[in-house]
Design a protein around this motif. Sequence first.
Motif, short mmCIF file in Angstrom:
data_model
loop_
_atom_site.label_atom_id
_atom_site.label_comp_id
_atom_site.label_asym_id
_atom_site.label_seq_id
_atom_site.Cartn_x
_atom_site.Cartn_y
_atom_site.Cartn_z
N MET A 136 0.81 -1.22 0.00
CA MET A 136 0.00 0.00 0.00
C MET A 136 0.85 1.27 0.00
SD MET A 136 -3.08 -0.99 -0.28
CE MET A 136 -3.95 0.53 0.03
N TYR A 137 1.57 1.50 -1.10
CA TYR A 137 2.38 2.71 -1.22
C TYR A 137 1.53 3.89 -1.70
CZ TYR A 137 6.37 -0.50 -1.08
OH TYR A 137 7.27 -1.46 -0.72
N ASP A 138 1.72 5.02 -1.06
CA ASP A 138 1.17 6.28 -1.57
C ASP A 138 2.08 6.71 -2.72
OD1 ASP A 138 0.50 8.93 -2.11
OD2 ASP A 138 0.06 9.39 -0.02
N THR A 139 1.55 6.87 -3.92
CA THR A 139 2.38 7.17 -5.09
C THR A 139 3.01 8.56 -5.03
OG1 THR A 139 0.54 8.08 -6.39
CG2 THR A 139 0.93 5.70 -6.52
N THR A 197 0.48 0.58 -12.28
CA THR A 197 -0.93 0.80 -11.97
C THR A 197 -1.25 2.29 -11.84
OG1 THR A 197 -0.46 0.51 -9.61
CG2 THR A 197 -1.21 -1.42 -10.84
N ARG A 198 -0.32 3.06 -11.25
CA ARG A 198 -0.53 4.51 -11.15
C ARG A 198 -0.49 5.14 -12.54
NH1 ARG A 198 -1.26 8.87 -12.05
NH2 ARG A 198 -1.10 10.76 -10.76
N ASN A 218 -1.32 -6.38 -10.56
CA ASN A 218 -1.35 -5.35 -9.52
C ASN A 218 -2.54 -4.44 -9.75
OD1 ASN A 218 -0.61 -3.90 -7.28
ND2 ASN A 218 1.11 -2.86 -8.23
N LEU A 219 -2.97 -3.78 -8.69
CA LEU A 219 -4.11 -2.86 -8.76
C LEU A 219 -3.77 -1.57 -8.03
CD1 LEU A 219 -6.97 -5.37 -7.79
CD2 LEU A 219 -6.35 -4.64 -10.11
N ALA A 220 -4.30 -0.46 -8.54
CA ALA A 220 -4.19 0.83 -7.85
C ALA A 220 -5.60 1.31 -7.53
CB ALA A 220 -3.47 1.85 -8.72
N TYR A 223 -3.21 5.19 -4.17
CA TYR A 223 -2.47 4.06 -3.61
C TYR A 223 -2.13 2.99 -4.64
CZ TYR A 223 -3.68 5.89 0.98
OH TYR A 223 -3.81 6.69 2.09
N ASN A 224 -0.87 2.58 -4.66
CA ASN A 224 -0.45 1.38 -5.36
C ASN A 224 -0.49 0.26 -4.33
OD1 ASN A 224 0.94 -0.71 -6.67
ND2 ASN A 224 2.92 0.14 -6.08
#
Length: 442
Positions: free
Chosen positions: A63-66, A218-219, A231-233, A237-238
């Motif tokens: 759960m990275y904030d892009t 995804t971003r 992967n999903l965004a 959030y990635n």
Amino acid sequence: MLRELHPQYHVKGPKRFAESIKFIRDKLGITPFTPGELMSISHRYQQDLINGISKGADSSLAMYDTRLPSVDREKLPVGKKVLVIEIGGTNIRAASVINSEQGLEIEKKEGEELFIKKGLKRKVYSDADDFLNEVFNFLDPVISKVHPDTLSVIWSFPGEPQISEDGISVDIKSTEELTKGFVIPGISMIPIGKKILGLLNNRYQLKENIPLAVMNDTRAAEGGIIGSGFNLAFGKYNSESGGFDKISDFIPYAYRQVDEMSANPGKQLAEKHISGDYLGLLLKVVASELEKSGLLTQKIMHDKSEFFSRLLKVALDKNIAYEYLNPYMVATLMYLARQAIVRSAQLAGTMIGTGIATFKNDYFPNWNENRKRDYKMDYILEGSIVEKVPGYLSLVNQYANEVSEQWRIKINVRSVENAGIFGAAAAALDIYRRNTDLTGMI
């Protein structure tokens, strides 16, 4: 249908076909998820998404904030060019994108688009320089012709986004533990964008202090990727959703074998159900098990996910032939392909619907549970599975909406060609615009 496709279909075929189907279904466990299983998976995935944001709680999702803001494409500077480099595992791309009066488009030179797509031949490298120089060698026909105003990198591996020292560029600090079976020692030593920019400057002498935007695929696509990886965004959030592992209760024998044969047993469990790389490995597992059981007397000479899409097209195109496979084996593999693809789409769709429902207040700031009309939104998917497998997108749509309809959210899951390339270009041009606003440079 098989009799029409294969006139030589003989009397032993139906019996052996029935035995093989029973073996795939009962022994190997390759059947669709049940509604109860999907409901349980949805609840677990939602909890992992929530825990992933809080960081302190247990979650299999990074759960990275892009760190990249939403982009208003109407405000992007006209006439400026972006060099977009995508490193998506074995699939790599490069393009020169220009923001014309008509909007973002791939630049043309001498009538040809400055766009290239290649495939890497290996996954193990001695170090980061070895890896990136091979990438640049493949993409050189485009990179060498581009004189960009800004650089955008799509980095399709795990990493923590970081704001640069000047507060303008966005980079990613990669992790040493890569997905998709890649081994690149030292890749985490410095932020990946800084590393790429340094090597590009040495080879191509780009502009000094060129603005930089590095993001996950995804971003860039502003949605999800279902190709060689998964992967999903959701919003900013990635999620690194390929790593979702709370499905271990629902993994049948064949998929456990896929996990054990992979380079990272016990990890990336969702990806091993959904993505193309692992669908190919599943085909190899099933062929081996059928051979050991005496149900397969011919070697399967394919272990790639592309074979699945070809099998699914047999029913649509009677001219497709498999010279070395007998008719019953074609029918057996068609059945396997359908079951595996349905299972992949069920899981992907359930996760998409759950993610959108979880972040519904971000997608719909004025969301009201008492509203009588449905909320509507598009969700973009990219990748080879989405693009090549017949009927896959409609299945994902179905299962995404089975989750989201509880919150009166109608999702239109769709595919857009080169969505990631244009999304990455827009993000980089937005950084260029902000840089210009701050410094007064033109």
